[in-house]
Design an enzyme around this catalytic site. Structure first.
Site, mmCIF file in Angstrom:
data_model
loop_
_atom_site.group_PDB
_atom_site.id
_atom_site.type_symbol
_atom_site.label_atom_id
_atom_site.label_comp_id
_atom_site.label_asym_id
_atom_site.label_seq_id
_atom_site.Cartn_x
_atom_site.Cartn_y
_atom_site.Cartn_z
ATOM 1 N N LYS A 18 7.292 18.860 17.544
ATOM 2 C CA LYS A 18 5.999 19.175 15.692
ATOM 3 C C LYS A 18 5.530 20.501 15.568
ATOM 4 C CE LYS A 18 1.722 16.493 14.974
ATOM 5 N NZ LYS A 18 0.817 15.753 14.945
ATOM 6 N N GLU A 54 -3.642 -1.185 17.189
ATOM 7 C CA GLU A 54 -4.987 -1.820 16.805
ATOM 8 C C GLU A 54 -5.307 -3.056 18.128
ATOM 9 O OE1 GLU A 54 -3.910 1.697 14.144
ATOM 10 O OE2 GLU A 54 -3.176 -0.333 15.036
ATOM 11 N N ARG A 68 -5.063 -4.228 10.787
ATOM 12 C CA ARG A 68 -3.472 -4.404 10.781
ATOM 13 C C ARG A 68 -3.874 -5.659 12.370
ATOM 14 N NH1 ARG A 68 -0.197 0.289 12.520
ATOM 15 N NH2 ARG A 68 1.590 -0.991 11.910
#
Length: 644
Positions: A283, A370, A398
């Site tokens: 990354k 979640e 969600r």
């Protein structure tokens, strides 16, 4: 080839590896130049430059489909699909979106701002393809962080059950989501990533016995009979989980080696069933500051490319709501060991990174999950803990069933702090927190509130933790109002009680949360026009302070509601329903987000476009209620006009 000349990804076909590597350098240069100037996601896109080029070498984007999970990792995709020229407008009003958007480009095959959706979408496309008898390829690119989401695992489970359905899943493994990923899957991938190549056990056994004189280098009969079974036991260690779930596993391979990836993707397309290609990337690749601080450079405001440091704000700002929440929660955790903070891979964004550093034993990160976070909190509440789930408003959507089924129906004392509630700006429709008022109004047993400023946030957090039932409070993105804060000793609010901030006889404004300061400013503008206004800070959505609001509505006779949320089923709707239930049929104007998506722009631009500034609201109120100005004010204004 110059990147500026690329208008179609198929133009990459036939380029040599060295030419592709040159294009990769140009992508990083453009990526860094734009994000350093205007802000945006940085680390994710820098990490997938070579992956994108290699994958697109093996696809025909006029026919084949690529689904990028989340979408903020797809800046390189945008730069090679005709958006180089206007990439300067990234995340700006009417400019290039920060996520993939089907209406922006025919090459954006699926839009997403929430994680873990790509495999499901790509599998859906593959099944539709097979039903129509077509032969285009379907690929999903998903990060290791997003793989922790239950939806991704559900899709893998389904795809693995379809051995003759060609589907390519590219696992972009950079050992990160926004923050370092957590959980058993992350540990497993980490072990794969760092494991040396394995030999078959049968070869190892052969090597270990070949020099023993009594065996003459030959395997004894009993070991020979086990040779095949040992081979079968040993081979699946690398990628065993995915192989057992029905995928052909390839990898891990170097995600910055274009040649190796091209060969691997070409082989994957020939398999004829579901394939998992495990690609290891870095990354922030190519920008040392982003590689060194992968959390801090996930996304950035404008910064100095040379030093990597954010450009200083022109004016000092009060602390953000998130920071005030995090600091207050630390104090409350210190005072009560039963209080626990829970995040779903958003520690930094929600302010829970402060709790993680201060009291790690009272901090939990469940990864991008979640639904699990909400029901985990419910289980903890059953056993006497006081969980505080800090989740963005848009991400809590969600877990709606869990809010109802696992928390609301059982009336469990779980606190939800919904960050980024309301207008959030440049992230666009997938991230606007415009629905939580509406979706929480109907959930049984919930107490729902929103503070007018950061000091009231502190008191509301205490109120939630003192309450023996589900409670939720919404906080906006960005800086607070700059009001004085207390270090500790916060008094809880009386549940269901609002407050009168200004008093007047001509108009009643009832405002909720972040719109309260705007309501006060609106009232001052109206007062300058001779319209005397009462302003109520509702504080609570459930329960409403009917004892305060109803008498004022009856006496004044003109009502305005203000909220930074969807009008459909929102706070204004709750006020009107409450009035109608008491036969109080008074003229009412609702101010909020109309029935539309809010596109990417700065929060200020979005509010102006929606008519949510004080001056716009004051004008709408005058037009709606046709206020007649007092004679003295008319004379005064006429005199000023003549003098001018």
């Amino acid at each position: 080839m110059r990147l500026s000349e690329l208008t179609h990804p198929n133009q990459l076909h036939g380029l040599s590896i060295s030419e592709l590597e040159d294009v990769a350098c140009q992508i990083r240069e453009r990526h860094l130049q734009v994000v350093s100037t205007s802000g945006g996601h940085l680390g994710p896109g820098l990490g997938v430059v070579e992956l994108t080029l290699a994958l697109y070498q093996t696809l025909d984007l006029d026919h084949d489909r690529v689904v990028w999970d989340v979408g903020h990792q797809a800046y390189p995709h945008k730069l090679i699909t005709g958006r180089f020229t206007n990439f300067d407008s990234l995340r700006q009003q009417k400019g290039v979106a920060g996520y993939l958007k089907r209406t922006e480009s025919s090459f954006d095959h699926f839009g997403a701002g929430h994680a873990s959706t790509s495999i499901s979408a790509a599998l859906g496309m593959a099944l539709a393809r097979d039903r129509r008898g077509e032969d285009f390829k379907c690929a999903a690119v998903i990060g290791d962080g997003a793989l922790t989401g239950g939806m991704a695992l559900e899709a893998i489970n389904h795809a693995g059950h379809l051995p003759t359905t060609p589907l390519l899943v590219v696992l972009n493994d950079n050992d990160m989501s926004i923050s370092p990923p957590v959980g058993a899957l992350s540990t497993y991938l980490n072990r794969i990533r760092h494991s040396p190549p394995l030999q078959f056990l049968s070869d190892s056994v052969q090597e270990s016995v070949k020099n023993l004189p009594f065996m003459g280098g030959e395997l004894p009969a009993e070991l020979k009979s086990l040779k095949g079974s040992m081979r079968r036991l040993a081979v699946p260690k690398v990628g065993a989980v995915f192989e057992e779930l029905g995928f052909t596993y390839m990898g891990p391979i170097d995600g910055h080696d274009i040649s190796a990836m091209v060969r691997t993707f070409q082989a994957a397309h020939r398999v004829g069933g579901p394939v998992m290609v495990h690609v290891v990337t870095t990354k922030g690749k190519g920008y040392p500051y982003a590689e060194a601080d992968q959390v801090g450079y996930h996304a950035q405001s404008a910064f100095d490319l040379t030093t990597g440091k954010s450009l200083p704000s022109k004016t000092p700002k009060p602390p953000s709501y998130s920071k005030v929440f995090g600091q207050t929660l630390i104090k409350l955790c210190e005072q009560d060991s039963k209080v626990v903070g829970i995040t779903a891979a958003m520690a930094t964004g929600t302010g829970l990174d402060l709790l993680q550093k201060a009291l790690p034993d009272q901090y939990i990160d469940v990864g991008i999950a979640e639904q699990h976070a909400v029901t985990l909190a419910a289980g903890m509440a059953c056993e006497g803990l006081k969980p505080v789930c800090a989740i963005y408003s848009t991400f809590l959507q969600r877990a709606y069933d869990q809010l109802i089924h696992d928390v609301g129906i059982q009336n469990l004392p779980v606190t939800f702090v919904m960050d980024r509630a309301g207008i959030v700006g440049a992230d666009g429709p997938t991230h606007q927190g415009q629905y939580d008022i509406s979706y929480l109004r109907a959930v049984p047993n919930f107490t729902v509130m929103a503070p007018k400023d950061e000091a009231e946030l502190q008191r509301m957090l205490v109120t939630c933790l003192d309450h023996n039932g589900p409670a939720a409070l919404r906080i906006p993105r960005g800086s607070g109002q700059g009001v004085p804060l207390m270090e500790e000793g916060w008094e809880p609010l009386k549940i269901g009680r609002g407050e009168v901030l200004l008093e007047g006889d001509d108009l009643l404004i009832v405002a909720y949360g972040a719109m309260v300061p705007e309501a006060v400013d609106t009232a001052k503008l109206l007062n300058d026009s001779g319209i005397s206004t009462t302003v109520v800070n509702a504080r609570f959505l459930r329960p409403l302070d009917q004892a305060l609001i109803h008498p004022l509505a009856r006496r004044i006779g003109k009502v305005v509601t203000m909220e930074e949320g969807a009008l459909a089923g929102g706070f204004g709707a709750a006020i009107i329903e409450s009035l109608v239930d008491q036969d109080l049929l008074v003229p009412t104007l609702r101010i909020g987000i109309p029935d539309q998506l809010v596109d990417h722009a700065s929060p200020k631009q979005s509010k102006e476009a929606l008519g949510l500034t004080a001056s716009q609201i004051a004008q709408r109120i005058k037009e709606r209620f046709s206020f007649e100005l007092p004679e003295s004010l008319i004379t005064q204004q006429a005199s000023q006009s003549l003098n001018n």
